[in-house]
Design a protein around this motif. Structure first.
Motif, short mmCIF file in Angstrom:
data_model
loop_
_atom_site.label_atom_id
_atom_site.label_comp_id
_atom_site.label_asym_id
_atom_site.label_seq_id
_atom_site.Cartn_x
_atom_site.Cartn_y
_atom_site.Cartn_z
N HIS A 139 -11.25 21.46 -15.93
CA HIS A 139 -11.35 22.39 -17.05
C HIS A 139 -11.94 21.75 -18.31
N CYS A 140 -11.46 20.53 -18.63
CA CYS A 140 -11.92 19.90 -19.87
C CYS A 140 -12.77 18.65 -19.62
N GLY A 141 -12.76 18.15 -18.39
CA GLY A 141 -13.59 16.99 -18.05
C GLY A 141 -13.00 15.65 -18.44
N ASN A 142 -11.79 15.65 -19.03
CA ASN A 142 -11.17 14.38 -19.41
C ASN A 142 -10.71 13.64 -18.16
N PRO A 143 -10.76 12.30 -18.18
CA PRO A 143 -10.36 11.53 -16.99
C PRO A 143 -8.88 11.68 -16.69
N ILE A 144 -8.55 11.68 -15.41
CA ILE A 144 -7.17 11.72 -14.94
C ILE A 144 -6.83 10.33 -14.44
N SER A 145 -5.74 9.78 -14.91
CA SER A 145 -5.37 8.40 -14.57
C SER A 145 -5.30 8.20 -13.06
N VAL A 146 -5.82 7.06 -12.62
CA VAL A 146 -5.78 6.71 -11.20
C VAL A 146 -4.35 6.43 -10.73
N ARG A 147 -3.44 6.29 -11.69
CA ARG A 147 -2.05 6.03 -11.31
C ARG A 147 -1.45 7.20 -10.54
N TYR A 148 -1.92 8.40 -10.80
CA TYR A 148 -1.35 9.58 -10.11
C TYR A 148 -1.54 9.48 -8.59
N PRO A 149 -2.76 9.30 -8.09
CA PRO A 149 -2.89 9.17 -6.63
C PRO A 149 -2.28 7.89 -6.09
N LEU A 150 -2.25 6.82 -6.91
CA LEU A 150 -1.64 5.58 -6.45
C LEU A 150 -0.14 5.76 -6.20
N VAL A 151 0.54 6.42 -7.13
CA VAL A 151 1.97 6.68 -6.96
C VAL A 151 2.21 7.56 -5.73
N GLU A 152 1.38 8.57 -5.56
CA GLU A 152 1.51 9.46 -4.40
C GLU A 152 1.29 8.69 -3.10
N GLY A 153 0.26 7.85 -3.08
CA GLY A 153 -0.04 7.06 -1.88
C GLY A 153 1.04 6.04 -1.58
N VAL A 154 1.52 5.34 -2.61
CA VAL A 154 2.56 4.33 -2.41
C VAL A 154 3.84 4.99 -1.90
N THR A 155 4.20 6.13 -2.47
CA THR A 155 5.41 6.83 -2.02
C THR A 155 5.27 7.24 -0.56
N GLY A 156 4.09 7.75 -0.18
CA GLY A 156 3.86 8.12 1.21
C GLY A 156 4.01 6.93 2.14
N ILE A 157 3.47 5.77 1.75
CA ILE A 157 3.56 4.57 2.58
C ILE A 157 5.01 4.10 2.69
N LEU A 158 5.76 4.15 1.59
CA LEU A 158 7.17 3.75 1.62
C LEU A 158 7.97 4.66 2.55
N PHE A 159 7.66 5.95 2.53
CA PHE A 159 8.36 6.88 3.43
C PHE A 159 8.07 6.53 4.89
N VAL A 160 6.81 6.22 5.19
CA VAL A 160 6.44 5.90 6.56
C VAL A 160 7.11 4.60 7.01
#
Length: 282
Positions: free
Chosen positions: A71-92
């Motif tokens: 919507h505004c083109g501002n960057p979204i921190s890469v930490r968001y997908p990193l936290v999601e990915g790390v949590t997924g790996i910890l669950f596995v």
């Protein structure tokens, strides 16, 4: 498990963990700011535009948006997908280690709590009481459920409960002692009160034995990282550094490899005691 069955289950667990990680991002951002965790729905922190369903898909949504708000083109921190990915790996990893068990479900919650507390500590140098207190209560409940599920007796549940209670008390004493020694050595306050509460929470989940291991690992890694950062000029000698992430890392290592680490230590430094320990089945 058969591979044809194991692979789909692993994918489901990975997606579940990544989805939980998406919620953890919300908690990390909103809880310190005093915002509701449920309302409003996920939105861009810059322009406050609500995210569409496609943009909210864990990990993949960030790549589809190329790291920028649609919507505004501002960057979204890469930490968001990193936290999601790390949590997924910890669950596995937890599922692979403990399989279909109460431990798997319990440790999913525990590791999620640790991840949230670590990130908040990194951002704000605080460990919110609502998280450490609720985590401690959940850990005590986990011990009771674990004790009853493994022994199917009230005595077993009480014994497991005491295992957690001793861990809580030891967690408070251990960090208070480390803080006292550090304060005397440095001539200034070494730790905040939140670290002792986090250690108490860890003790509720891990019990006294694994708590001691987690505390030792946290101090060792923290000293190494802190010393390295000072040597590289990234940290001043008396500059405060959050200790919560190191405690969380120690707890994670204790969950996954605690038995192996303790067995290796005992076999090297106390071989006779280790032989008796193995015979007794401890």
């Amino acid at each position: 498990m058969d591979f044809l069955f194991e692979l789909p289950v692993t994918v489901v667990v990975l997606f579940l963990g990544a989805s939980v990680g998406s919620f953890l991002n919300v908690v990390v951002y909103r809880l310190p700011a005093g915002l509701s965790l449920l309302h409003p729905p996920s939105r861009c922190p810059k322009c406050l535009s609500r995210l569409r369903k496609r943009e909210n898909v864990p990990v993949l949504g960030w790549f589809w948006l190329r790291g920028r708000c649609a919507h505004c083109g501002n960057p979204i921190s890469v930490r968001y997908p990193l936290v999601e990915g790390v949590t997924g790996i910890l669950f596995v990893l937890t599922f692979w280690l403990f399989g279909w068990s109460w431990q798997t479900i319990g440790y999913w919650f525990f590791l999620s709590w640790l991840l949230v507390l670590s990130l908040i500590d990194l951002d704000t140098m605080t460990l919110p009481n609502p998280l450490t207190q609720s985590g401690l209560i959940a850990g005590v409940v986990f011990q009771v459920v674990l004790g009853f599920s493994t022994t199917a007796t009230l005595a077993g549940a009480i014994a497991q409960l005491m295992h957690g209670v001793v861990g809580v008390v030891l967690g408070l004493w251990l960090v208070d002692l480390i803080s006292l020694v550090g304060s005397v050595a440095l001539g200034q306050t070494a730790m905040g009160g939140g670290d002792a509460k986090l250690a108490a929470m860890m003790g509720a989940w891990l019990g006294w034995k694994f708590l001691l291991l987690a505390g030792f690992l946290a101090c060792a890694v923290g000293a190494f990282v802190g010393g390295g950062a000072i040597a590289l000029g990234l940290l001043k000698r008396r500059q405060p550094m959050p200790f919560g992430p190191f405690l969380a890392l120690g707890a994670l290592l204790a969950v996954f490899w605690g038995d192996a680490i303790i067995a290796t230590y005992m076999s090297i430094f106390f071989p006779l005691a280790y032989a008796g320990w193995k015979v007794s089945g401890m």
